[in-house]
Design an enzyme around this catalytic site. Structure first.
Site, PDB file in Angstrom:
ATOM      1  CE  LYS A  17     118.857  13.848  25.793  1.00 36.18           C
ATOM      2  NZ  LYS A  17     117.945  14.342  24.744  1.00 36.18           N
ATOM      3  NE  ARG A  92     122.922  16.568  21.239  1.00 35.26           N
ATOM      4  CZ  ARG A  92     122.422  17.157  22.319  1.00 35.26           C
ATOM      5  NH1 ARG A  92     123.084  17.172  23.439  1.00 35.26           N
ATOM      6  NH2 ARG A  92     121.253  17.738  22.263  1.00 35.26           N
ATOM      7  NE  ARG A 131     113.102  22.409  25.812  1.00 35.16           N
ATOM      8  CZ  ARG A 131     114.013  21.472  25.563  1.00 35.16           C
ATOM      9  NH1 ARG A 131     113.973  20.328  26.202  1.00 35.16           N
ATOM     10  NH2 ARG A 131     114.943  21.683  24.665  1.00 35.16           N
ATOM     11  NE  ARG A 164     117.277  24.931  25.028  1.00 33.77           N
ATOM     12  CZ  ARG A 164     117.652  23.651  25.104  1.00 33.77           C
ATOM     13  NH1 ARG A 164     117.362  22.946  26.181  1.00 33.77           N
ATOM     14  NH2 ARG A 164     118.311  23.078  24.132  1.00 33.77           N
ATOM     15  NE  ARG A 175     117.817  21.367  19.716  1.00 37.07           N
ATOM     16  CZ  ARG A 175     117.002  21.607  20.737  1.00 37.07           C
ATOM     17  NH1 ARG A 175     115.963  22.406  20.604  1.00 37.07           N
ATOM     18  NH2 ARG A 175     117.220  21.015  21.892  1.00 37.07           N
TER      19      ARG A 175
HETATM   20  P1  AMP Z   1     120.609  20.180  24.734  1.00 41.35           P
HETATM   21  O1  AMP Z   1     120.290  21.121  25.830  1.00 41.35           O
HETATM   22  O2  AMP Z   1     121.175  18.886  25.206  1.00 41.35           O
HETATM   23  O3  AMP Z   1     119.443  19.984  23.802  1.00 41.35           O
HETATM   24  O4  AMP Z   1     121.778  20.850  23.857  1.00 41.35           O
HETATM   25  C1  AMP Z   1     121.573  22.093  23.179  1.00 41.35           C
HETATM   26  C2  AMP Z   1     122.594  22.234  22.061  1.00 41.35           C
HETATM   27  O5  AMP Z   1     123.936  22.221  22.599  1.00 41.35           O
HETATM   28  C3  AMP Z   1     122.602  21.109  21.021  1.00 41.35           C
HETATM   29  O6  AMP Z   1     121.596  21.289  20.024  1.00 41.35           O
HETATM   30  C4  AMP Z   1     124.010  21.234  20.462  1.00 41.35           C
HETATM   31  O7  AMP Z   1     124.120  22.328  19.575  1.00 41.35           O
HETATM   32  C5  AMP Z   1     124.832  21.576  21.713  1.00 41.35           C
HETATM   33  N1  AMP Z   1     125.314  20.323  22.354  1.00 41.35           N
HETATM   34  C6  AMP Z   1     124.937  19.829  23.570  1.00 41.35           C
HETATM   35  N2  AMP Z   1     125.557  18.661  23.821  1.00 41.35           N
HETATM   36  C7  AMP Z   1     126.335  18.409  22.746  1.00 41.35           C
HETATM   37  C8  AMP Z   1     127.193  17.333  22.382  1.00 41.35           C
HETATM   38  N3  AMP Z   1     127.373  16.263  23.181  1.00 41.35           N
HETATM   39  N4  AMP Z   1     127.836  17.409  21.183  1.00 41.35           N
HETATM   40  C9  AMP Z   1     127.675  18.468  20.373  1.00 41.35           C
HETATM   41  N5  AMP Z   1     126.864  19.496  20.633  1.00 41.35           N
HETATM   42  C10 AMP Z   1     126.188  19.479  21.806  1.00 41.35           C
END
Ligand code: AMP
Length: 217
Positions: A17, A92, A131, A164, A175
């Protein structure tokens, strides 16, 4: 270039994404709202929100709905989102999707499209655990599929590349589980609203991008 400018990018972690948004935002001027990026910036700055988010993120869990939705609401009402936005990683959960709908309705707006980036789990785990992310600009590379020109250095800004903490195998598996349980129900939610477009995210980057653009027209 695209007809639909108010969009949500949906899909499991590692589906690409972020990469698809980077490509789109080079071509079209829209606000990019990545909740993961916002949390990482807050964590880097050691803010209260950052500290709260870290405890969830490092466990591969979701940050509570109301916290995320409040943060996105203020961004959506800003000048930058006036002409359109790419919501990357939000909503989410079904609750977040409902809160988003309510927030947009306050200003008479609705979503134009929800694009689902779909890929098999095996590939997602391979991508996530290999990654590398730039500490400075957030750009992603991959130890196997998309190496940087110089090891450990971002091609774009020269920043340091790191893994990360939530891209470890253990957290990545968690996740994906959280995605299947809490986020995948959004596929049905948005299908019923006639907003869902699916892109095969296991294809090479250029083909994924072409299919993405097609969905936005
Ligand atoms: P991402 O970079 O989008 O993979 O987000 C990394 C982490 O941030 C996720 O695994 C969640 O712990 C938190 N996070 C990001 N977006 C959300 C969301 N919309 N709702 C809840 N937690 C989020």
């Amino acid at each position: 270039m695209i007809a639909k400018t108010k969009m949500v990018l949906l899909g499991p972690p590692g589906a690409g994404k972020g990469t698809a948004s980077e490509l789109l935002l080079k071509d079209v001027q829209l606000a990019h709202v990545s909740t993961g990026d916002i949390f990482r910036a807050e964590m880097k700055n050691g803010t209260e929100l950052g500290k709260l988010a870290k405890s969830y993120i490092d466990a591969g869990k979701l940050v509570p709905d109301e916290v995320v939705a409040g943060m996105v609401a203020s961004t959506l009402n800003g000048e930058a989102c006036k002409d359109g936005f790419v919501l990357d990683g939000f909503p989410r959960t079904v609750r977040q999707a409902e809160l988003l709908e309510e927030e947009l309705a306050k200003s008479g707006r609705t979503l134009d499209a929800v694009v689902l980036f779909d890929a098999p789990e095996e590939l997602l785990l391979q991508r996530l655990t290999a990654r590398l992310t730039c500490r400075k600009c957030g750009l992603n590379f991959n130890k196997i599929f998309g190496k940087p020109k110089v090891e450990g250095v971002c091609d774009h800004c020269g920043g340091e590349l790191y893994q990360r903490s939530d891209d470890s195998m253990e957290t990545a598996v968690n996740r994906l589980k959280v995605y299947n349980e809490q986020t995948a129900p959004l596929i049905e939610f948005y299908t019923r609203k006639n907003l869902l477009f699916t892109v095969d995210a296991s294809l090479p980057k250029a083909e994924v991008y072409a299919a993405f653009l097609k969905a936005l027209n």
